[in-house]
Design a protein around this motif. Sequence first.
Motif, mmCIF file in Angstrom:
data_model
loop_
_atom_site.group_PDB
_atom_site.id
_atom_site.type_symbol
_atom_site.label_atom_id
_atom_site.label_comp_id
_atom_site.label_asym_id
_atom_site.label_seq_id
_atom_site.Cartn_x
_atom_site.Cartn_y
_atom_site.Cartn_z
ATOM 1 N N GLU A 106 0.936 -0.900 -0.385
ATOM 2 C CA GLU A 106 0.016 -0.621 0.122
ATOM 3 C C GLU A 106 0.736 1.482 0.181
ATOM 4 O O GLU A 106 1.745 1.591 1.270
ATOM 5 N N GLU A 107 0.412 1.452 -0.994
ATOM 6 C CA GLU A 107 1.715 3.190 -1.001
ATOM 7 C C GLU A 107 0.756 4.221 -0.457
ATOM 8 O O GLU A 107 -0.065 4.844 -0.275
ATOM 9 N N THR A 108 1.678 5.645 -0.501
ATOM 10 C CA THR A 108 0.886 6.382 0.329
ATOM 11 C C THR A 108 -0.031 7.266 -0.344
ATOM 12 O O THR A 108 -1.019 7.829 0.289
ATOM 13 N N LEU A 110 -1.870 6.397 -2.968
ATOM 14 C CA LEU A 110 -2.677 5.693 -2.922
ATOM 15 C C LEU A 110 -3.661 5.585 -1.220
ATOM 16 O O LEU A 110 -5.107 4.825 -1.329
ATOM 17 N N SER A 111 -3.364 6.021 -0.793
ATOM 18 C CA SER A 111 -3.305 5.026 0.991
ATOM 19 C C SER A 111 -5.219 5.179 1.420
ATOM 20 O O SER A 111 -5.954 4.936 2.135
ATOM 21 N N ASN A 112 -5.449 6.582 0.394
ATOM 22 C CA ASN A 112 -6.822 7.037 1.370
ATOM 23 C C ASN A 112 -8.212 6.693 -0.025
ATOM 24 O O ASN A 112 -9.262 7.446 0.388
ATOM 25 N N HIS A 113 -7.109 5.409 -1.100
ATOM 26 C CA HIS A 113 -8.354 4.573 -1.587
ATOM 27 C C HIS A 113 -8.838 3.524 -1.597
ATOM 28 O O HIS A 113 -7.871 2.333 -0.904
ATOM 29 N N HIS A 267 9.168 3.486 -3.944
ATOM 30 C CA HIS A 267 7.445 3.359 -3.378
ATOM 31 C C HIS A 267 7.839 3.662 -1.766
ATOM 32 O O HIS A 267 8.383 2.843 -0.917
ATOM 33 N N GLU A 268 7.165 4.810 -1.555
ATOM 34 C CA GLU A 268 7.004 5.039 0.175
ATOM 35 C C GLU A 268 5.706 4.696 0.128
ATOM 36 O O GLU A 268 4.605 4.477 -0.404
ATOM 37 N N LEU A 269 5.190 3.430 1.458
ATOM 38 C CA LEU A 269 4.427 2.577 1.745
ATOM 39 C C LEU A 269 3.732 2.577 2.943
ATOM 40 O O LEU A 269 4.880 3.173 3.698
ATOM 41 N N VAL A 270 2.474 1.973 3.135
ATOM 42 C CA VAL A 270 1.748 2.536 3.877
ATOM 43 C C VAL A 270 1.787 1.597 4.782
ATOM 44 O O VAL A 270 2.246 1.381 6.533
ATOM 45 N N ARG A 271 1.442 0.435 4.165
ATOM 46 C CA ARG A 271 1.795 -1.139 4.629
ATOM 47 C C ARG A 271 2.384 -1.673 3.436
ATOM 48 O O ARG A 271 2.032 -2.069 2.415
ATOM 49 N N ILE A 272 2.413 -3.301 4.349
ATOM 50 C CA ILE A 272 2.636 -4.489 3.238
ATOM 51 C C ILE A 272 2.480 -5.925 3.921
ATOM 52 O O ILE A 272 3.294 -4.989 5.954
ATOM 53 N N LYS A 273 2.411 -5.900 3.128
ATOM 54 C CA LYS A 273 2.003 -8.175 3.134
ATOM 55 C C LYS A 273 2.254 -9.141 2.401
ATOM 56 O O LYS A 273 2.046 -8.596 1.142
ATOM 57 N N LEU A 274 3.356 -9.872 2.650
ATOM 58 C CA LEU A 274 4.019 -10.790 1.230
ATOM 59 C C LEU A 274 4.379 -12.287 1.424
ATOM 60 O O LEU A 274 3.670 -12.586 0.504
ATOM 61 N N ASP A 275 3.431 -12.888 3.455
ATOM 62 C CA ASP A 275 3.295 -13.615 3.065
ATOM 63 C C ASP A 275 2.145 -14.021 3.775
ATOM 64 O O ASP A 275 1.732 -13.384 4.204
ATOM 65 N N LYS A 276 1.316 -15.734 2.978
ATOM 66 C CA LYS A 276 -0.148 -15.587 3.102
ATOM 67 C C LYS A 276 0.009 -16.100 4.405
ATOM 68 O O LYS A 276 0.611 -16.869 4.510
#
Length: 276
Positions: A106-108, A110-113, A267-276
């Motif tokens: 999640e990029e900063t 686009l984090s409002n969408h 990319h500046e990120l708000v959240r990241i999740k890569l492992d299921k």
Amino acid sequence: MQLTDIDRKKVQEKEVEILSEFDRLCKKHNIKYTLAGGTMLGAIRHKGFIPWDDDIDVYVLRNDFLKIRKIFPKELSSNFFYQCQKTDSDYYYPFDKIRMNNTIFEETFLSNHKINHGVFIDVFPIDAIPNNKVRRSLQYIYYRFLRIGLMSKYINIKARKGKKKIAAQIARIVFVFYPIKKLYDKCDSVASKYVENLNSVDEVRNLNSVGSDGTRETYNLNDFLNLKYTPFEDKHFLISENADEMLKKEYGDYMQLPPINERNTRHELVRIKLDK
């Protein structure tokens, strides 16, 4: 939030998975594409990702781009999601993405969408431009004007800083009476205006180029017709046979590594999740 080296490697691995699925469907439907920008540079200079890069870009001529928009949302494996305005109603970039489901990148901006924020690759349309220099300049200027309005309304203004934030605030005032959907549709219309003339134009352009006048991302039509498979990480993907000239135009001496302080992820990120 910046990526750690471990997470960046995981992101790159997932992006290659997405690109492999993209390539599979392109082969199936006889669609031509080329790795683009930093991805093309990485393929030539590193035989894979630029080590500090965190994204993949591909270019597709507009006629094939329209074909992709029609086919891919229905035929992608269930692990992936084709993101365009029609498939994700709060997505308004004038190019498309293929996302990996059950991940978060999640990029900063686009984090409002409320959209699919999975790991992605970018799919850019390449558009026919008139042979007449005045008409092509008018197309570019009009498109950039509309795109500034679109992005000022769409991208999270809180993620902007300094002059870019002030510019976005001014643009929002200028375009206050233009609904975002209207701006999006108009951008699409202006960019694709000459799609029917594709076989009669000399050059094509990435109208979403960050270049001030678009010339760095203006190409010969044949650059997108003559392609070859090239190594990228542990796989092979399509690249223009004229990659050397395309890269020289965009980067100059592209085999020269940039200074260490410029070797950063984009990319500046708000959240990241890569492992299921």
